[in-house]
Design a protein around this motif. Sequence first.
Motif, PDB file in Angstrom:
ATOM      1  N   GLY A 181       0.816  -1.214   0.000  1.00 43.75           N
ATOM      2  CA  GLY A 181       0.000   0.000   0.000  1.00 43.75           C
ATOM      3  C   GLY A 181       0.843   1.253   0.000  1.00 43.75           C
ATOM      4  N   ALA A 182       0.228   2.354  -0.407  1.00 42.38           N
ATOM      5  CA  ALA A 182       0.924   3.635  -0.403  1.00 42.38           C
ATOM      6  C   ALA A 182      -0.024   4.703   0.144  1.00 42.38           C
ATOM      7  N   PHE A 183      -0.440   4.531   1.401  1.00 42.88           N
ATOM      8  CA  PHE A 183      -1.216   5.591   2.043  1.00 42.88           C
ATOM      9  C   PHE A 183      -0.372   6.869   2.032  1.00 42.88           C
ATOM     10  N   ASN A 184      -1.033   8.018   1.995  1.00 47.26           N
ATOM     11  CA  ASN A 184      -0.311   9.284   1.827  1.00 47.26           C
ATOM     12  C   ASN A 184      -0.151  10.004   3.169  1.00 47.26           C
ATOM     13  N   MET A 185       0.367  11.219   3.096  1.00 48.26           N
ATOM     14  CA  MET A 185       0.694  11.966   4.317  1.00 48.26           C
ATOM     15  C   MET A 185      -0.549  12.498   5.039  1.00 48.26           C
ATOM     16  N   THR A 186      -1.734  12.371   4.410  1.00 50.69           N
ATOM     17  CA  THR A 186      -2.998  12.722   5.064  1.00 50.69           C
ATOM     18  C   THR A 186      -3.657  11.485   5.652  1.00 50.69           C
ATOM     19  N   THR A 187      -3.841  10.460   4.821  1.00 47.25           N
ATOM     20  CA  THR A 187      -4.539   9.246   5.274  1.00 47.25           C
ATOM     21  C   THR A 187      -3.632   8.334   6.099  1.00 47.25           C
ATOM     22  N   GLY A 188      -2.324   8.396   5.871  1.00 49.12           N
ATOM     23  CA  GLY A 188      -1.394   7.523   6.582  1.00 49.12           C
ATOM     24  C   GLY A 188      -1.410   7.702   8.084  1.00 49.12           C
ATOM     25  N   PRO A 189      -1.153   8.940   8.575  1.00 54.02           N
ATOM     26  CA  PRO A 189      -1.163   9.144  10.029  1.00 54.02           C
ATOM     27  C   PRO A 189      -2.518   8.807  10.656  1.00 54.02           C
ATOM     28  N   ALA A 190      -3.593   9.018   9.894  1.00 53.34           N
ATOM     29  CA  ALA A 190      -4.936   8.810  10.445  1.00 53.34           C
ATOM     30  C   ALA A 190      -5.325   7.338  10.529  1.00 53.34           C
ATOM     31  N   HIS A 191      -5.029   6.572   9.476  1.00 51.29           N
ATOM     32  CA  HIS A 191      -5.698   5.274   9.352  1.00 51.29           C
ATOM     33  C   HIS A 191      -4.816   4.077   8.993  1.00 51.29           C
ATOM     34  N   TRP A 192      -3.574   4.277   8.563  1.00 54.18           N
ATOM     35  CA  TRP A 192      -2.740   3.165   8.078  1.00 54.18           C
ATOM     36  C   TRP A 192      -2.595   2.072   9.142  1.00 54.18           C
ATOM     37  N   GLU A 193      -2.074   2.424  10.305  1.00 55.01           N
ATOM     38  CA  GLU A 193      -1.888   1.420  11.360  1.00 55.01           C
ATOM     39  C   GLU A 193      -3.226   0.986  11.951  1.00 55.01           C
ATOM     40  N   LEU A 194      -4.127   1.937  12.126  1.00 54.51           N
ATOM     41  CA  LEU A 194      -5.434   1.651  12.719  1.00 54.51           C
ATOM     42  C   LEU A 194      -6.176   0.575  11.947  1.00 54.51           C
ATOM     43  N   LEU A 195      -6.202   0.678  10.622  1.00 52.79           N
ATOM     44  CA  LEU A 195      -6.932  -0.285   9.795  1.00 52.79           C
ATOM     45  C   LEU A 195      -6.287  -1.664   9.842  1.00 52.79           C
ATOM     46  N   GLN A 196      -4.959  -1.713   9.851  1.00 54.25           N
ATOM     47  CA  GLN A 196      -4.287  -3.013   9.933  1.00 54.25           C
ATOM     48  C   GLN A 196      -4.607  -3.694  11.266  1.00 54.25           C
ATOM     49  N   ARG A 197      -4.590  -2.925  12.345  1.00 62.75           N
ATOM     50  CA  ARG A 197      -4.895  -3.487  13.657  1.00 62.75           C
ATOM     51  C   ARG A 197      -6.357  -3.945  13.724  1.00 62.75           C
ATOM     52  N   ALA A 198      -7.247  -3.193  13.084  1.00 65.19           N
ATOM     53  CA  ALA A 198      -8.662  -3.568  13.061  1.00 65.19           C
ATOM     54  C   ALA A 198      -8.878  -4.879  12.315  1.00 65.19           C
ATOM     55  N   ARG A 199      -8.269  -5.010  11.135  1.00 69.79           N
ATOM     56  CA  ARG A 199      -8.420  -6.241  10.355  1.00 69.79           C
ATOM     57  C   ARG A 199      -7.841  -7.433  11.118  1.00 69.79           C
ATOM     58  N   ALA A 200      -6.730  -7.213  11.830  1.00 65.83           N
ATOM     59  CA  ALA A 200      -6.080  -8.299  12.568  1.00 65.83           C
ATOM     60  C   ALA A 200      -6.932  -8.761  13.750  1.00 65.83           C
ATOM     61  N   VAL A 201      -7.411  -7.810  14.531  1.00 63.06           N
ATOM     62  CA  VAL A 201      -8.143  -8.192  15.748  1.00 63.06           C
ATOM     63  C   VAL A 201      -9.536  -8.715  15.412  1.00 63.06           C
ATOM     64  N   ASP A 202     -10.178  -8.165  14.392  1.00 60.74           N
ATOM     65  CA  ASP A 202     -11.508  -8.631  13.997  1.00 60.74           C
ATOM     66  C   ASP A 202     -11.483 -10.093  13.560  1.00 60.74           C
ATOM     67  N   ASN A 203     -10.421 -10.466  12.850  1.00 61.59           N
ATOM     68  CA  ASN A 203     -10.356 -11.788  12.227  1.00 61.59           C
ATOM     69  C   ASN A 203      -9.402 -12.749  12.925  1.00 61.59           C
ATOM     70  N   GLN A 204      -8.669 -12.228  13.941  1.00 63.98           N
ATOM     71  CA  GLN A 204      -7.686 -13.028  14.670  1.00 63.98           C
ATOM     72  C   GLN A 204      -6.671 -13.650  13.710  1.00 63.98           C
ATOM     73  N   ILE A 205      -6.075 -12.792  12.882  1.00 63.07           N
ATOM     74  CA  ILE A 205      -5.058 -13.185  11.918  1.00 63.07           C
ATOM     75  C   ILE A 205      -3.908 -12.176  11.968  1.00 63.07           C
ATOM     76  N   TYR A 206      -2.836 -12.501  11.279  1.00 65.37           N
ATOM     77  CA  TYR A 206      -1.733 -11.567  11.102  1.00 65.37           C
ATOM     78  C   TYR A 206      -2.018 -10.692   9.880  1.00 65.37           C
ATOM     79  N   VAL A 207      -1.661  -9.428   9.980  1.00 62.75           N
ATOM     80  CA  VAL A 207      -1.851  -8.478   8.885  1.00 62.75           C
ATOM     81  C   VAL A 207      -0.556  -7.691   8.685  1.00 62.75           C
ATOM     82  N   ALA A 208      -0.118  -7.577   7.437  1.00 67.72           N
ATOM     83  CA  ALA A 208       1.084  -6.803   7.115  1.00 67.72           C
ATOM     84  C   ALA A 208       0.757  -5.771   6.046  1.00 67.72           C
ATOM     85  N   GLY A 209       1.239  -4.550   6.265  1.00 69.08           N
ATOM     86  CA  GLY A 209       1.113  -3.480   5.279  1.00 69.08           C
ATOM     87  C   GLY A 209       2.496  -3.010   4.890  1.00 69.08           C
ATOM     88  N   VAL A 210       2.819  -3.056   3.599  1.00 61.99           N
ATOM     89  CA  VAL A 210       4.174  -2.702   3.152  1.00 61.99           C
ATOM     90  C   VAL A 210       4.103  -1.530   2.172  1.00 61.99           C
TER      91      VAL A 210
END
Length: 235
Positions: free
Chosen positions: A185-214
């Motif tokens: 992914g290439a989140f930008n300087m607006t969406t990155g600080p807001a949601h990049w890590e948050l969304l990965q953590r949400a997908r991981a905890v909701d589904n109980q899986i590992y999630v990687a964003g590169v």
Amino acid sequence: MADNMSGAITKFRLALIQLKVSPLKASNHSKVRTLVKEATVKGAKIVALPECFNSPYGTNYFPEYAEKIPGESTQVLSEIAKENRIYLIGGSIPEEDGGKFYNACTVFAPDGSMLLKYRKIHLFDIDVPGKIHFQESETLSPGNSLCTFDTPYCKTGIGICYDLRFPELAQIYTQQGCQLLVYPGAFNMTTGPAHWELLQRARAVDNQIYVAGVSPAQNEKNSYVAWGHSTIVNP
């Protein structure tokens, strides 16, 4: 990466290549060869590249850098996977097929064979007044299929960037038996600080899986500046 709650994942090392992308395709290929080798020496069994690893990210660049698949960049990826005997998640490249353009991720096995081609399903169209305006749909067409691959370590599903925002995609992959989801992914300087890590953590905890964003590395010289901050999240 260790066992998850179901015990269905085997311990292995996953490497994320946060590449500083240049306008020179050959230079990007060369950097990837070097960095993947470095990751392999450190024990990585699966290596993932960022979105648009071979070209600058932008609607004006997609047609200019687009390739057929198989083509020049996927040949390089195949060689790198085989040379290092790893599974290589090839980030994404602009793909041309039948006069249409796609944002496509390919994955290669340790023998150099291509396991899958995933085309980004959810195109990034955004307008934040005073911050950012970007319309992938001006140039790109969406994909329409999900892609997974099996390794001796775990089953992995692929999404690209904006796909991360859609929980249904991750839920379907989990239902199909995936223990790891990888999102170049290439989140930008607006969406990155807001949601990049948050969304990965949400997908991981909701589904109980590992999630990687590169992500590509931050490069202030680019017209589109990626947030960087490549991340791996456990369940």
